[in-house]
Design an enzyme around this catalytic site. Structure first.
Site, mmCIF file in Angstrom:
data_model
loop_
_atom_site.group_PDB
_atom_site.id
_atom_site.type_symbol
_atom_site.label_atom_id
_atom_site.label_comp_id
_atom_site.label_asym_id
_atom_site.label_seq_id
_atom_site.Cartn_x
_atom_site.Cartn_y
_atom_site.Cartn_z
ATOM 1 N N CYS A 90 0.856 -1.194 0.000
ATOM 2 C CA CYS A 90 0.000 0.000 0.000
ATOM 3 C C CYS A 90 0.887 1.238 0.000
ATOM 4 C CB CYS A 90 -0.873 -0.015 1.254
ATOM 5 S SG CYS A 90 -1.977 1.391 1.383
ATOM 6 N N HIS A 133 -9.095 -3.640 -2.152
ATOM 7 C CA HIS A 133 -8.132 -2.883 -1.342
ATOM 8 C C HIS A 133 -8.487 -1.386 -1.338
ATOM 9 C CE1 HIS A 133 -3.752 -2.070 -0.132
ATOM 10 N NE2 HIS A 133 -4.235 -0.865 -0.414
ATOM 11 N N GLU A 134 -8.802 -0.845 -2.534
ATOM 12 C CA GLU A 134 -9.087 0.601 -2.633
ATOM 13 C C GLU A 134 -10.439 0.956 -2.019
ATOM 14 O OE1 GLU A 134 -6.580 2.237 -3.245
ATOM 15 O OE2 GLU A 134 -5.427 0.659 -4.205
ATOM 16 N N HIS A 137 -10.206 1.408 1.589
ATOM 17 C CA HIS A 137 -9.691 2.727 1.996
ATOM 18 C C HIS A 137 -10.828 3.731 2.185
ATOM 19 C CE1 HIS A 137 -5.352 2.521 2.062
ATOM 20 N NE2 HIS A 137 -5.269 2.022 0.836
#
Ligand code: CO
Length: 194
Positions: A90, A133-134, A137
């Site tokens: 990351c 993953h994004e 966030h």
């Protein structure tokens, strides 16, 4: 455009839904995020990582053709039962890599820059990992949150140690630059660390 790193409380907050006519989108924030991401050799970047709490994500996976994506309000609408392990890193946790288990395939609905509804059906492989993953966030979740508690605290300690070492090196480099003046030697030293 500065990237926030693990430990910054902004990365732990939930991002807001983006409305049509959003001024940041109108001014090309998604393209700027792509440029910033590529300059750090990243394949995905979410707006909270640049300190903007809006549901915006960019993705560009060089190994996958046609994977340049600018996503507004992305949402996972389907996940496979099948799980898969993949090593993740990351931009907000530089130097830290670990294997994370996630659904092998996901469907994501989002809006493009013109605010047209779009869908990525049953994404797989690295794109499926990157999308999850994004989108994490945007909900204040970092990839190490998916690890076992002991592994997470080990990596978190490792990262804090790295940050401390980096701060010491930077302070030392600054002192060096002051001593050497603005000569080419000083410049070289600075850029090699960047
Ligand atoms: Co990340």
């Amino acid at each position: 455009m500065k990237l926030l790193e693990y430990g910054d409380s902004i990365l732990r907050r939930k991002s807001k839904v983006v409305k049509p006519g959003d001024p940041d989108v109108a001014e090309g924030i998604l393209e700027q995020m792509l440029v910033r991401m590529r300059s750090s050799d990243g394949i995905g970047l979410a707006a909270p990582q640049i300190g903007l709490l809006k549901r915006l994500v960019v993705i560009d996976i060089p190994s996958e053709p046609h994977s340049i994506l600018k996503l507004i309000n992305p949402k996972i609408t389907w996940s496979s039962e099948e799980m898969k392990c993949c090593e993740e890193g990351c931009l907000s946790l530089p130097g830290i890599y670990e294997v994370v288990e996630r659904p092998a395939s996901v469907t994501v609905e989002y809006f493009n820059e013109d605010f047209e509804p779009c869908i990525i059906e049953k994404a797989q492989g690295i794109l499926a990992v990157c999308l999850q993953h994004e989108i994490d966030h945007l909900n204040g979740v970092m990839f190490i949150d998916h690890l076992e508690r002991s592994q997470k605290s080990k990596l978190s300690r490792e990262f804090r140690k790295r940050q401390k070492e980096k701060a010491i090196l930077e302070a030392a480099a600054e002192a060096d630059v002051e001593l050497m003046g603005e000569g080419p030697e000083a410049e070289e030293w600075c850029s090699s660390k960047a």
